[in-house]
Design a protein around this motif. Sequence first.
Motif, mmCIF file in Angstrom:
data_model
loop_
_atom_site.group_PDB
_atom_site.id
_atom_site.type_symbol
_atom_site.label_atom_id
_atom_site.label_comp_id
_atom_site.label_asym_id
_atom_site.label_seq_id
_atom_site.Cartn_x
_atom_site.Cartn_y
_atom_site.Cartn_z
ATOM 1 N N ASN A 1 0.793 -1.232 0.000
ATOM 2 C CA ASN A 1 0.000 0.000 0.000
ATOM 3 C C ASN A 1 0.827 1.284 0.000
ATOM 4 O O ASN A 1 0.302 2.358 0.278
ATOM 5 N N LYS A 2 2.093 1.192 -0.357
ATOM 6 C CA LYS A 2 2.911 2.385 -0.557
ATOM 7 C C LYS A 2 2.676 2.852 -1.993
ATOM 8 O O LYS A 2 2.577 2.054 -2.917
ATOM 9 N N ILE A 3 2.580 4.151 -2.210
ATOM 10 C CA ILE A 3 2.371 4.707 -3.540
ATOM 11 C C ILE A 3 3.652 4.558 -4.366
ATOM 12 O O ILE A 3 4.757 4.709 -3.844
ATOM 13 N N ALA A 4 3.502 4.271 -5.667
ATOM 14 C CA ALA A 4 4.641 4.106 -6.568
ATOM 15 C C ALA A 4 4.345 4.760 -7.914
ATOM 16 O O ALA A 4 3.183 4.938 -8.294
ATOM 17 N N ALA A 5 5.406 5.107 -8.625
ATOM 18 C CA ALA A 5 5.300 5.663 -9.978
ATOM 19 C C ALA A 5 6.650 5.473 -10.653
ATOM 20 O O ALA A 5 7.610 5.006 -10.019
ATOM 21 N N GLY A 6 6.731 5.863 -11.939
ATOM 22 C CA GLY A 6 7.999 5.685 -12.632
ATOM 23 C C GLY A 6 8.202 6.613 -13.812
ATOM 24 O O GLY A 6 7.254 7.188 -14.346
ATOM 25 N N PHE A 7 9.470 6.735 -14.208
ATOM 26 C CA PHE A 7 9.850 7.526 -15.374
ATOM 27 C C PHE A 7 11.033 6.867 -16.059
ATOM 28 O O PHE A 7 11.777 6.093 -15.440
ATOM 29 N N THR A 8 11.184 7.163 -17.350
ATOM 30 C CA THR A 8 12.290 6.590 -18.114
ATOM 31 C C THR A 8 12.703 7.527 -19.242
ATOM 32 O O THR A 8 11.973 8.439 -19.616
ATOM 33 N N ASN A 9 13.876 7.281 -19.777
ATOM 34 C CA ASN A 9 14.463 8.075 -20.848
ATOM 35 C C ASN A 9 15.154 7.120 -21.817
ATOM 36 O O ASN A 9 15.714 6.105 -21.403
ATOM 37 N N SER A 10 15.099 7.443 -23.102
ATOM 38 C CA SER A 10 15.896 6.704 -24.080
ATOM 39 C C SER A 10 16.358 7.658 -25.165
ATOM 40 O O SER A 10 15.873 8.788 -25.264
ATOM 41 N N GLY A 11 17.285 7.189 -25.975
ATOM 42 C CA GLY A 11 17.809 8.020 -27.043
ATOM 43 C C GLY A 11 16.800 8.261 -28.153
ATOM 44 O O GLY A 11 16.712 9.352 -28.702
ATOM 45 N N ALA A 12 16.010 7.261 -28.468
ATOM 46 C CA ALA A 12 15.041 7.363 -29.557
ATOM 47 C C ALA A 12 13.721 7.938 -29.050
ATOM 48 O O ALA A 12 13.423 7.868 -27.861
ATOM 49 N N MET A 13 12.922 8.452 -29.974
ATOM 50 C CA MET A 13 11.624 9.024 -29.591
ATOM 51 C C MET A 13 10.781 8.000 -28.843
ATOM 52 O O MET A 13 10.192 8.291 -27.828
#
Length: 186
Positions: free
Chosen positions: A88-100
């Motif tokens: 029950n802990k809140i979670a989220a995420g983000f990512t990056n790559s070279g291509a669109m």
Amino acid sequence: MKIAIVYDSGYGHTAKQAQAAADGVNRVDGVEAILLPVAENPAPWDLLQECDAIIFGSPTYNGSLSARLKKFMEDATGPVWTSMKWRNKIAAGFTNSGAMHGDKLNSLIGMALFAAQHSMIWVGLDLFASTNPEDMNRIGGWLGAMAQSDNASPDVTPIKSDLETAAHLGQRVAETTKQFIAGKTA
């Protein structure tokens, strides 16, 4: 309230996203962002347990999460998963790559599955996609914030709108976490 941002960054692009997410978290009164790069081992399991939410971040390499974030996930089994400490802990995420596109969705799915296996509650973006490169969510992610680096220097990428998207996600997680905690004590 404390929100951890657990991330890996091979060249500095994802670190810029992590800082932007922290800036978004810190926009919300009474909430503090804590940046935790996974390259600095060992993981602070006790500190993560004290946090009210965790935002995960990783570059997308070959359509997947970085090896260092995967190792963090594997290392969480003993100290966290077996006793469901993040339930029950809140979670989220983000990512990056070279291509669109660069198969970033697969990285976000990996983070969301990890969170689900820990019985965490996932928060995605609440932004419609835009074709304007100056608008937030120009890449069109719902599961989390996505950025593109064009394989250029982190001095110039990710661009402003991608960083604003990460900041928006950080703020959204902080606001959602406050609502969730208020509901638990009401």
